[in-house]
Write an enzyme that holds these catalytic residues in place. Structure first.
Site, PDB file in Angstrom:
ATOM      1  N   SER A   8       0.838  -1.198   0.000  1.00  0.00           N
ATOM      2  CA  SER A   8       0.000   0.000   0.000  1.00  0.00           C
ATOM      3  C   SER A   8       0.871   1.245   0.000  1.00  0.00           C
ATOM      4  O   SER A   8       1.634   1.482   0.944  1.00  0.00           O
ATOM      5  CB  SER A   8      -0.910   0.017   1.227  1.00  0.00           C
ATOM      6  OG  SER A   8      -1.538   1.280   1.360  1.00  0.00           O
ATOM      7  N   HIS A  33      -1.334  -1.310  -4.149  1.00  0.00           N
ATOM      8  CA  HIS A  33      -2.603  -0.957  -3.515  1.00  0.00           C
ATOM      9  C   HIS A  33      -2.680   0.545  -3.269  1.00  0.00           C
ATOM     10  O   HIS A  33      -1.737   1.144  -2.751  1.00  0.00           O
ATOM     11  CB  HIS A  33      -2.736  -1.713  -2.191  1.00  0.00           C
ATOM     12  CG  HIS A  33      -4.090  -1.652  -1.578  1.00  0.00           C
ATOM     13  ND1 HIS A  33      -5.143  -2.432  -2.004  1.00  0.00           N
ATOM     14  CD2 HIS A  33      -4.583  -0.894  -0.561  1.00  0.00           C
ATOM     15  CE1 HIS A  33      -6.209  -2.172  -1.270  1.00  0.00           C
ATOM     16  NE2 HIS A  33      -5.911  -1.243  -0.402  1.00  0.00           N
ATOM     17  N   ASP A  35      -4.914   3.305  -1.335  1.00  0.00           N
ATOM     18  CA  ASP A  35      -5.956   3.601  -0.349  1.00  0.00           C
ATOM     19  C   ASP A  35      -6.421   5.036  -0.545  1.00  0.00           C
ATOM     20  O   ASP A  35      -5.767   5.995  -0.104  1.00  0.00           O
ATOM     21  CB  ASP A  35      -5.409   3.409   1.067  1.00  0.00           C
ATOM     22  CG  ASP A  35      -5.256   1.944   1.432  1.00  0.00           C
ATOM     23  OD1 ASP A  35      -6.247   1.200   1.314  1.00  0.00           O
ATOM     24  OD2 ASP A  35      -4.149   1.536   1.836  1.00  0.00           O
ATOM     25  N   MET A  37      -8.879   8.011   0.253  1.00  0.00           N
ATOM     26  CA  MET A  37      -9.743   8.438   1.368  1.00  0.00           C
ATOM     27  C   MET A  37     -10.246   9.856   1.134  1.00  0.00           C
ATOM     28  O   MET A  37      -9.506  10.713   0.638  1.00  0.00           O
ATOM     29  CB  MET A  37      -8.961   8.389   2.683  1.00  0.00           C
ATOM     30  CG  MET A  37      -8.287   7.072   2.978  1.00  0.00           C
ATOM     31  SD  MET A  37      -7.439   7.118   4.575  1.00  0.00           S
ATOM     32  CE  MET A  37      -6.468   5.620   4.479  1.00  0.00           C
ATOM     33  N   HIS A  66      -8.552   1.098  -3.942  1.00  0.00           N
ATOM     34  CA  HIS A  66      -9.501   0.878  -2.847  1.00  0.00           C
ATOM     35  C   HIS A  66     -10.135   2.219  -2.488  1.00  0.00           C
ATOM     36  O   HIS A  66      -9.496   3.067  -1.863  1.00  0.00           O
ATOM     37  CB  HIS A  66      -8.744   0.272  -1.664  1.00  0.00           C
ATOM     38  CG  HIS A  66      -9.556   0.067  -0.435  1.00  0.00           C
ATOM     39  ND1 HIS A  66      -8.978  -0.171   0.803  1.00  0.00           N
ATOM     40  CD2 HIS A  66     -10.906   0.056  -0.216  1.00  0.00           C
ATOM     41  CE1 HIS A  66      -9.922  -0.314   1.701  1.00  0.00           C
ATOM     42  NE2 HIS A  66     -11.099  -0.172   1.102  1.00  0.00           N
ATOM     43  N   MET A  68     -12.170   4.358  -0.394  1.00  0.00           N
ATOM     44  CA  MET A  68     -12.803   4.579   0.910  1.00  0.00           C
ATOM     45  C   MET A  68     -13.455   5.949   0.891  1.00  0.00           C
ATOM     46  O   MET A  68     -13.063   6.886   1.596  1.00  0.00           O
ATOM     47  CB  MET A  68     -11.754   4.459   2.026  1.00  0.00           C
ATOM     48  CG  MET A  68     -11.275   3.037   2.227  1.00  0.00           C
ATOM     49  SD  MET A  68      -9.987   2.902   3.491  1.00  0.00           S
ATOM     50  CE  MET A  68      -8.546   3.198   2.461  1.00  0.00           C
ATOM     51  N   MET A 137     -11.790  -5.655   5.715  1.00  0.00           N
ATOM     52  CA  MET A 137     -10.969  -4.781   6.538  1.00  0.00           C
ATOM     53  C   MET A 137     -10.704  -5.479   7.871  1.00  0.00           C
ATOM     54  O   MET A 137     -11.628  -5.969   8.529  1.00  0.00           O
ATOM     55  CB  MET A 137     -11.673  -3.451   6.785  1.00  0.00           C
ATOM     56  CG  MET A 137     -11.870  -2.589   5.545  1.00  0.00           C
ATOM     57  SD  MET A 137     -10.325  -2.122   4.730  1.00  0.00           S
ATOM     58  CE  MET A 137      -9.454  -1.260   6.061  1.00  0.00           C
ATOM     59  N   ASP A 175      -6.934  -6.136   4.604  1.00  0.00           N
ATOM     60  CA  ASP A 175      -6.273  -4.833   4.677  1.00  0.00           C
ATOM     61  C   ASP A 175      -6.329  -4.333   6.114  1.00  0.00           C
ATOM     62  O   ASP A 175      -7.405  -4.092   6.646  1.00  0.00           O
ATOM     63  CB  ASP A 175      -6.984  -3.858   3.740  1.00  0.00           C
ATOM     64  CG  ASP A 175      -6.287  -2.509   3.638  1.00  0.00           C
ATOM     65  OD1 ASP A 175      -5.289  -2.294   4.354  1.00  0.00           O
ATOM     66  OD2 ASP A 175      -6.748  -1.663   2.845  1.00  0.00           O
TER      67      ASP A 175
END
Length: 220
Positions: A8, A33, A35, A37, A66, A68, A137, A175
């Site tokens: 990540s 990966h 992330d 947000m 991913h 979020m 998660m 994750d």
């Protein structure tokens, strides 16, 4: 089913992000990966399409995005255009999860469904066949460096049993809180794609990567 480590970049050093990415590529990483947000669905704000687009030319690794974020359908096309290979959305963030999965597939991308630790597996009952991967998660999302929540291990095992019963060879991605001390636990529970941030980028990247992947059983 093949085991893969998905480093990540949330934990990478952004002063030399490209070098860190190439370091995991040299180690043999097939996944990278992201992330993403938004400060709404989760407390933190990370990065978005410009970062993904800027580093897309660096490698042919699978860019595992991913999201979020709230209402992720608003940005599926943008992340597809930026170079995503797969987009994972949270069931909790989608009003019409089935429709969002179709939207991702329509762009020719792999789909992922993510569930927070407290979200029941029952939300997958009518959509899991549309998932190319399911992300569980193992921490509450929003911050790196958290400790794995022990109760999520049983959830991984339960999901693996459900998928096997349905005859679905869908990989489970995990994750959160995975390191040299916890990676065996998530593998034994049934995970095949392992997201790791600080456990990869916190120190000598090559050494960390090899240490984690040494835990992988021979793929079956």
């Amino acid at each position: 089913m093949e085991y893969n480590l998905a480093p990540s970049i949330l934990s990478a050093d952004f002063t030399h992000l490209g070098e860190d990415i190439l370091a995991v590529k040299r180690c043999g990483a097939k996944y990278l990966h992201f992330d993403v947000m938004d400060g709404l669905f989760v407390p933190s704000i990370s990065f978005g399409m410009p970062v993904l687009k800027s580093i897309r030319p660096l490698t042919d690794m699978f860019y595992d995005v991913h999201l979020m974020i709230k209402s992720p359908e608003r940005y599926v096309d943008d992340f597809a255009d930026a170079g995503a290979d797969g987009i994972t959305v949270h069931a909790e963030a989608c009003v019409h999860l089935d429709r969002v999965l179709d939207q991702i597939h329509d762009r020719g991308l792999k789909t992922g469904i993510a569930l927070n630790p407290a979200t029941s597996l029952s939300v997958l009952d009518y959509v899991c066949e549309k998932a190319d991967m399911i992300l569980l998660m193992t921490v509450n999302p929003g911050f790196g460096g958290q400790k794995l929540i022990p109760g999520t291990l049983a959830k991984i095992s339960q999901l693996r049993a459900i998928l096997d019963q349905k005859g679905l060879s869908i990989p489970i991605e995990v994750d959160g809180g995975v390191n040299d001390e916890t990676i065996d636990l998530v593998i034994e529970a049934g995970a095949h794609v392992i997201v790791a941030g600080s456990a990869v980028f916190g120190g000598e990247i090559g050494q960390n990567y090899r240490k984690l992947t040494a835990h992988f059983p021979q793929s079956v």
